[in-house]
Write an enzyme that holds these catalytic residues in place. Structure first.
Site, PDB file in Angstrom:
ATOM      1  N   ASP A  76     -11.903   7.217   4.048  1.00 29.45           N
ATOM      2  CA  ASP A  76     -10.657   7.030   4.799  1.00 29.45           C
ATOM      3  C   ASP A  76     -10.291   5.552   4.929  1.00 29.45           C
ATOM      4  OD1 ASP A  76      -8.393   7.867   6.168  1.00 29.45           O
ATOM      5  OD2 ASP A  76      -9.399   7.885   8.116  1.00 29.45           O
ATOM      6  N   LYS A  85      -9.782  13.268   8.079  1.00 30.38           N
ATOM      7  CA  LYS A  85      -9.201  12.942   9.377  1.00 30.38           C
ATOM      8  C   LYS A  85      -9.148  14.185  10.268  1.00 30.38           C
ATOM      9  CE  LYS A  85      -6.029   9.343   7.667  1.00 30.38           C
ATOM     10  NZ  LYS A  85      -6.470   8.220   8.517  1.00 30.38           N
ATOM     11  N   ASP A  89      -2.341  10.745   3.246  1.00 33.45           N
ATOM     12  CA  ASP A  89      -3.733  10.370   3.449  1.00 33.45           C
ATOM     13  C   ASP A  89      -4.447  11.395   4.320  1.00 33.45           C
ATOM     14  OD1 ASP A  89      -6.134   9.059   3.574  1.00 33.45           O
ATOM     15  OD2 ASP A  89      -5.495   7.651   5.134  1.00 33.45           O
ATOM     16  N   ARG A 104      -7.344  -0.361   1.476  1.00 27.51           N
ATOM     17  CA  ARG A 104      -7.873  -1.642   0.980  1.00 27.51           C
ATOM     18  C   ARG A 104      -8.376  -1.516  -0.453  1.00 27.51           C
ATOM     19  NH1 ARG A 104     -11.958  -1.646   5.884  1.00 27.51           N
ATOM     20  NH2 ARG A 104     -10.118  -0.537   6.659  1.00 27.51           N
ATOM     21  N   GLU A 115      -9.247   3.728   2.568  1.00 25.61           N
ATOM     22  CA  GLU A 115      -8.804   3.781   1.172  1.00 25.61           C
ATOM     23  C   GLU A 115      -7.715   2.780   0.837  1.00 25.61           C
ATOM     24  OE1 GLU A 115      -5.407   5.078   3.005  1.00 25.61           O
ATOM     25  OE2 GLU A 115      -7.442   5.649   3.519  1.00 25.61           O
ATOM     26  N   ASP A 144       1.870   6.801   5.354  1.00 24.28           N
ATOM     27  CA  ASP A 144       0.855   5.814   5.008  1.00 24.28           C
ATOM     28  C   ASP A 144       1.246   4.984   3.791  1.00 24.28           C
ATOM     29  OD1 ASP A 144      -1.488   4.574   5.741  1.00 24.28           O
ATOM     30  OD2 ASP A 144      -2.788   5.894   4.586  1.00 24.28           O
ATOM     31  N   LYS A 155       0.852  -1.186   0.000  1.00 25.65           N
ATOM     32  CA  LYS A 155       0.000   0.000   0.000  1.00 25.65           C
ATOM     33  C   LYS A 155       0.889   1.238   0.000  1.00 25.65           C
ATOM     34  CE  LYS A 155      -2.889   2.755   3.106  1.00 25.65           C
ATOM     35  NZ  LYS A 155      -3.495   2.857   4.453  1.00 25.65           N
TER      36      LYS A 155
END
Length: 495
Positions: free
Chosen positions: A344, A274, A267, A348, A346, A285, A262
Site C-alpha cells: 500500500d 486497505k 488503490d 512512491r 505504492e 489516488d 502519481k
C-alpha cells in the site's frame, strides 16, 4: 455557465452584485445605485447592519429605482486586505446564492478599490474567476434530477471601466480555469471509467491544444527497466501506462520545467489490503497526475512562454494472484533495488521510475512531483495546506510564494539523514516504508533517491486533492488542487 467581461453600465435585468469594502464609503457603482434608489441602498445596509465585512451578504429583493429584480451586496473586508482569493471567494459565494434563489443571469460590479494591491483589470478578472470556478458541476452520471437540483444561473457579466485590459486578464484566468476543470473531472471520474489506458487516451486528446503527447506501454517500460512502477500494476488486468506531455512555448533547446504526477487510478492497497470503509475514495489516488494534466492544459491554453514537461505514472493497484507481495524485491530504472514491505506504499514506487525517467531524458531545470502519497500528511496539515518537501531552498521559497498568491498553500517539512536511515533495508538498497513515525517525511526521503541532483520538490496533496465539504470556489469532491499553484510558479519564475 458563461462568464464575460462587460462595460460598466448598470443592467436592467437579472441580479446585480455590488462588492463592498469595510470601513469606507460605497464603491462607485454602489454609490450610483444608491442615488438611483434615493438612498434606499444605504437604508437597507443600516437596517441589516451590513458593514462590508468579509463574508457578509445583503439581499434586497425588487429594489426600487433600478431595473434589476434582485440586488446583493457582498463584503470583501478591509480594502488593504483584499486579495485575489477574497475576490474569488466573494464571487463564488454569490454564485451559490444566486442558484439557490433560482436567478438566471447576474452582473457583478468590478470597481477599483483604493489601497488594494490589485489593478482594476485584475479585480474584474478574479471576480470572473471566482464565478467560473464556483460554477463547476460533475453531474453527468445522474439520470434524473429534480429542477431544484439543477443550477439556474447561466450567465454572469463582470462590469468594469477597464474592459479591454480586463478581457486580456480574464483570457489568462479562463485558460487556468480550463485546467482546474479538467483536473477536477479526472479526480471525480469513477475507476471503471478512468483507468490507466483511458486516462492516457484523455491526455492524447490534448494534442488539439498544442501539447505533444507520448504514451509508453508495459513493454516499453520493461525495456527501460521500470521494475518499480510495473510491480505496482502487475496485479491488475489494466495495463500500466507512462504518459509524457510536452509544451514547447519557450526558447528552442531551453531546458524545461518538469512536473511528475502519481496516477494510481484505483488503490486497493494490493495484498496489504486497505479497510473497506472509505475505499471508494481511492479513485482519487491519481490526484497528482490530474493536477499535472490540468497544469499542462492551462500552460498550453494561455500560450505560456516556457518549455514544460508533464510525466504521469498511471497504474491500478489490485490484489490478484499475480500481485506484488510484501517481501518482494524490485529493481528500479535507476538500478537501485527496493524491498517491498507494504504494497500500500505504492505511489512512491510509481514515482521512483517516473522521476528517474524525467530527469534522465529531459534534464529539466527543476522537477516537482505531486502525489496523494500519505495519510500522515492529512493528520499533520488537514485540508488546509499541501506538504512540501525539497532539497532546494530557492525552489521551496518560490513554491511558498506561488502558494500564497494562488491560494493553494504549502507548508515545508524537514528532511535529513536521520530520516533517510529509516528506509534502510536488510536485503536491498532501500525499503518502501520507514515505519510508523514521520511517514510523510520518509516517503519524501525515498523519492529524493531518484532525483539525481536535479532541483526537486515533492508535494504531498493527500489532504488537498479532494475535500470533505464544498467551498465557495470548489463545490465538488475533486478540487483540482495544484493547477493554480504550478501555473503561478511558472508565470512568476520561469517565463
Amino acid at each position: 455557465m458563461n462568464v464575460t467581461i462587460a462595460t460598466a453600465t448598470l443592467p436592467k435585468t437579472g441580479a446585480l452584485i455590488l462588492p463592498a469594502v469595510e470601513g469606507t464609503s460605497l464603491l462607485p457603482t454602489a454609490e450610483a445605485v444608491d442615488k438611483a434608489m434615493s438612498g434606499g441602498l444605504k437604508r437597507a445596509m443600516k437596517a441589516a447592519d451590513f458593514k462590508g465585512k468579509a463574508g457578509q451578504v445583503l439581499d434586497v429583493v425588487a429594489p426600487e429605482g433600478v431595473g434589476v429584480s434582485r440586488l446583493y451586496m457582498v463584503g470583501l473586508g478591509a480594502a488593504r486586505s483584499v486579495k485575489q482569493a477574497g475576490l474569488e471567494t466573494a464571487a463564488g459565494t454569490m454564485v451559490a446564492r444566486l442558484n439557490a434563489a433560482r436567478v438566471k443571469q447576474a452582473s457583478i460590479a468590478a470597481d477599483p478599490i483604493a489601497d488594494a494591491d490589485l489593478s482594476d483589470a485584475d479585480i474584474a478578472a478574479h471576480l470572473a474567476m471566482g464565478a467560473q470556478l464556483a460554477a463547476y458541476r460533475f453531474d453527468g452520471y445522474f439520470t434524473k434530477q429534480k429542477p431544484d437540483q439543477k443550477p439556474t444561473l447561466t450567465k454572469v457579466s463582470v462590469m468594469t471601466k477597464a474592459q479591454a485590459r480586463a478581457k486580456k486578464a480574464w483570457e489568462i484566468q479562463s485558460a487556468i480555469a480550463q485546467g482546474v476543470y479538467l483536473a477536477r473531472d479526472l479526480v471525480n471520474e469513477p475507476p471503471n471509467i478512468l483507468y490507466p489506458e483511458s486516462f492516457a487516451k484523455k491526455c492524447k486528446a490534448l494534442t488539439s491544444h498544442g501539447l505533444k503527447v507520448e504514451v509508453l506501454g508495459e513493454k516499453q517500460m520493461e525495456k527501460l527497466g521500470m521494475g518499480s512502477l510495473l510491480g505496482v500494476g502487475q496485479g491488475s488486468v489494466r495495463e500500466s501506462q507512462l504518459v509524457v506531455m510536452r509544451w514547447e512555448g519557450g526558447a528552442q533547446n531551453a531546458k524545461p520545467v518538469a512536473f511528475v504526477g502519481k496516477g494510481v487510478t484505483f488503490d486497493t492497497g494490493g495484498i496489504s489490503l486497505k479497510p473497506g470503509a472509505g475505499m471508494e475514495d481511492m479513485k482519487g489516488d491519481m490526484g497528482g497526475a490530474a493536477a499535472v494534466t490540468g497544469t499542462m492544459l492551462a500552460l498550453a491554453a494561455r500560450k505560456a512562454k516556457v518549455n514544460a514537461v508533464g510525466v504521469l505514472g498511471l497504474v491500478e493497484n489490485m490484489p490478484d494472484a499475480g500481485a506484488q507481495r510484501p517481501g518482494d524485491i524490485v529493481t528500479s530504472m535507476s538500478g537501485q533495488t527496493i524491498e517491498i514491505q507494504n504494497t500500500d506504499a505504492e505511489g512512491r514506487l510509481v514515482l521512483a521510475d517516473a522521476l528517474w525517467y524525467t530527469q534522465d531524458r529531459f534534464k529539466p531545470r527543476i522537477m516537482i512531483d505531486l502525489a496523494t502519497l500519505t495519510g500522515a500528511i492529512l493528520v499533520a496539515l488537514g485540508e488546509e495546506h499541501a506538504g512540501l518537501f525539497s532539497d532546494n531552498d530557492k525552489l521551496s521559497e518560490q513554491l511558498a510564494e506561488a502558494g500564497k498568491a494562488s491560494g493553494e498553500t504549502v507548508w515545508r517539512l524537514p528532511m535529513g539523514d536521520a530520516y533517510d536511515k529509516l528506509i534502510k533495508s536488510k536485503f536491498a538498497d532501500m525499503r518502501n516504508i520507514g515505519g510508523r513515525n514521520a511517514g510523510s517525511i520518509t516517503a519524501a526521503q525515498f523519492l529524493n533517491r531518484f532525483t539525481n541532483g536535479v532541483p526537486w520538490a515533492h508535494l504531498d496533496i493527500a489532504g488537498t486533492a479532494w475535500q470533505s465539504g464544498a467551498k465557495p470556489t470548489s463545490p465538488s469532491w475533486g478540487t483540482g488542487w495544484g493547477v493554480r499553484l504550478l501555473n503561478r510558479l511558472v508565470a512568476d519564475n520561469f517565463e
